[in-house]
Write a protein that holds these residues in place. Sequence first.
Motif, short mmCIF file in Angstrom:
data_model
loop_
_atom_site.label_atom_id
_atom_site.label_comp_id
_atom_site.label_asym_id
_atom_site.label_seq_id
_atom_site.Cartn_x
_atom_site.Cartn_y
_atom_site.Cartn_z
N TYR A 197 101.95 44.23 -75.47
CA TYR A 197 101.33 42.73 -75.35
C TYR A 197 102.61 41.49 -75.04
N ALA A 198 102.85 40.81 -74.37
CA ALA A 198 103.83 39.76 -73.92
C ALA A 198 104.47 39.31 -75.56
N ARG A 199 103.53 38.94 -76.49
CA ARG A 199 104.56 37.98 -76.82
C ARG A 199 105.01 39.41 -78.04
N PHE A 200 105.12 40.85 -78.74
CA PHE A 200 105.76 40.92 -78.59
C PHE A 200 107.37 41.28 -77.52
N ALA A 201 107.01 41.56 -76.12
CA ALA A 201 108.22 41.31 -76.18
C ALA A 201 109.27 39.94 -75.60
N GLU A 202 108.05 38.87 -75.91
CA GLU A 202 109.23 37.53 -76.54
C GLU A 202 109.48 37.18 -77.03
N GLU A 203 109.63 38.52 -78.46
CA GLU A 203 110.17 38.30 -79.42
C GLU A 203 111.61 38.85 -79.57
N PHE A 204 111.90 39.47 -79.04
CA PHE A 204 112.84 40.11 -78.40
C PHE A 204 113.62 39.30 -77.63
N LYS A 205 112.90 39.29 -76.54
CA LYS A 205 113.55 37.89 -75.66
C LYS A 205 114.30 36.57 -75.75
N ALA A 206 113.21 36.08 -77.09
CA ALA A 206 114.15 35.42 -77.49
C ALA A 206 115.22 35.22 -78.62
N ALA A 207 114.92 36.92 -78.88
CA ALA A 207 116.15 37.14 -79.53
C ALA A 207 117.68 37.26 -79.48
N GLU A 208 117.24 38.05 -78.27
CA GLU A 208 118.43 38.69 -76.53
C GLU A 208 119.35 36.87 -76.38
N SER A 209 118.50 36.05 -76.62
CA SER A 209 118.75 34.73 -76.16
C SER A 209 119.29 34.11 -76.80
N ALA A 210 118.83 34.52 -77.99
CA ALA A 210 120.25 33.51 -79.53
C ALA A 210 120.79 34.27 -79.86
N VAL A 211 120.96 35.44 -79.68
CA VAL A 211 122.42 36.49 -79.13
C VAL A 211 123.86 35.88 -78.36
N ARG A 212 123.28 35.36 -76.66
CA ARG A 212 124.15 35.16 -76.58
C ARG A 212 123.75 33.51 -76.24
N ALA A 213 123.82 32.66 -77.50
CA ALA A 213 124.24 31.66 -77.20
C ALA A 213 124.51 31.38 -78.47
N SER A 214 124.73 32.61 -79.33
CA SER A 214 125.47 32.39 -80.88
C SER A 214 127.33 32.08 -80.84
N GLY A 215 127.59 32.63 -79.31
CA GLY A 215 129.20 32.65 -79.06
C GLY A 215 129.50 34.32 -79.33
N LEU A 216 129.45 35.54 -80.27
CA LEU A 216 129.45 36.30 -80.71
C LEU A 216 129.54 37.08 -79.16
N ASP A 217 130.02 38.66 -79.22
CA ASP A 217 130.31 39.29 -78.35
C ASP A 217 128.47 40.32 -78.87
N TRP A 218 128.27 40.40 -77.67
CA TRP A 218 127.55 41.29 -77.59
C TRP A 218 126.57 42.32 -77.32
N THR A 219 126.01 43.25 -77.65
CA THR A 219 125.65 44.68 -77.17
C THR A 219 124.33 44.92 -77.63
N PHE A 220 122.58 44.58 -76.08
CA PHE A 220 121.42 45.04 -77.21
C PHE A 220 121.13 46.81 -76.53
N LEU A 221 120.89 46.83 -77.61
CA LEU A 221 119.61 48.01 -76.96
C LEU A 221 118.71 48.50 -77.12
N ARG A 222 118.14 48.27 -75.91
CA ARG A 222 117.03 47.49 -76.15
C ARG A 222 115.96 49.53 -76.15
N CYS A 223 115.36 49.61 -76.76
CA CYS A 223 114.82 51.00 -77.12
C CYS A 223 113.43 51.68 -77.11
N SER A 224 113.44 52.50 -76.44
CA SER A 224 111.74 52.91 -76.27
C SER A 224 110.77 53.29 -77.55
N ASP A 225 109.82 53.79 -77.64
CA ASP A 225 109.33 54.23 -78.30
C ASP A 225 109.99 55.24 -79.33
#
Length: 268
Positions: free
Chosen positions: A97-125
């Motif tokens: 369902y797209a709404r779940f991917a959108e939650e993680f996309k929004a979270a990634e965007s928030a981390v990017r905007a925070s000014g912190l260095d970041w690493t995203f671990l995009r995990c499978s099942d």
Amino acid sequence: MYVVTGATGNVGREIVNLLAEACEKTTAVSRDPEASFPPGVDVATPADLPLGDAEAIVISLRAVGGSLEALLSQAAGEGVRRAVLLSAITVEYGGGYARFAEEFKAAESAVRASGLDWTFLRCSDFAANSLAWAPQISAMGAVRGAYGEAATSPIHEKDIAEVAVHALLDPPPSNRAFALTGPESLSQLDRARILGVPFIEVSPNQVRDAMLAQGLPEDVPDRMLGYLAACLKEPGPSTTTVQELLGRSRTFAEWAEDHAGSFTPNAA
């Protein structure tokens, strides 16, 4: 110091254990102030979270929920340098369902905007999703599930944790995302076979009702069943990222061996 949110979850607990084994000062964040962790690990609740001495923070979106932006603002304000976000492979590859991917996309965007260095671990099942089968395997020696032919590449929580600790202690170049999967594509039928039990196909609604009866949050069946429905049409992705980062990648059979006690009679 390293701060781990969602510290009692499957992945968070493994991260805390690994940091403790490495003798790294660690704060485990849990809603339960009495939660048990290795000696030397500090425990904090989300409402009383010290970040002033933290080098980096591991963020579990399920654990922080709607407080993500406040947490990021606090981290940036108190001098935290890096964030490791446990994200989802659907951000990169789609599925479910797209709404779940959108939650993680929004979270990634928030981390990017925070000014912190970041690493995203995009995990499978998660291989650990199969623990939802434990009560019925213990009770009747079989799995009643939906979308038996749906194939994913389930990942062991220990592999996710080791990659996360690698990102904390020996970080890759800043601001990178990694798509993490297990080493092999397996159908639900394959997973049941590895666990040594038959798979009985039932309707998605029956599976949803059974999962809710176990006390699982309402979004969990939708996340799992929605993704499996998509993977019935096209198998979920497989990447070699874990192998490249760690030098090996644990199989589902290894995960099953590690959790064998959960699937024995009367283990539920």
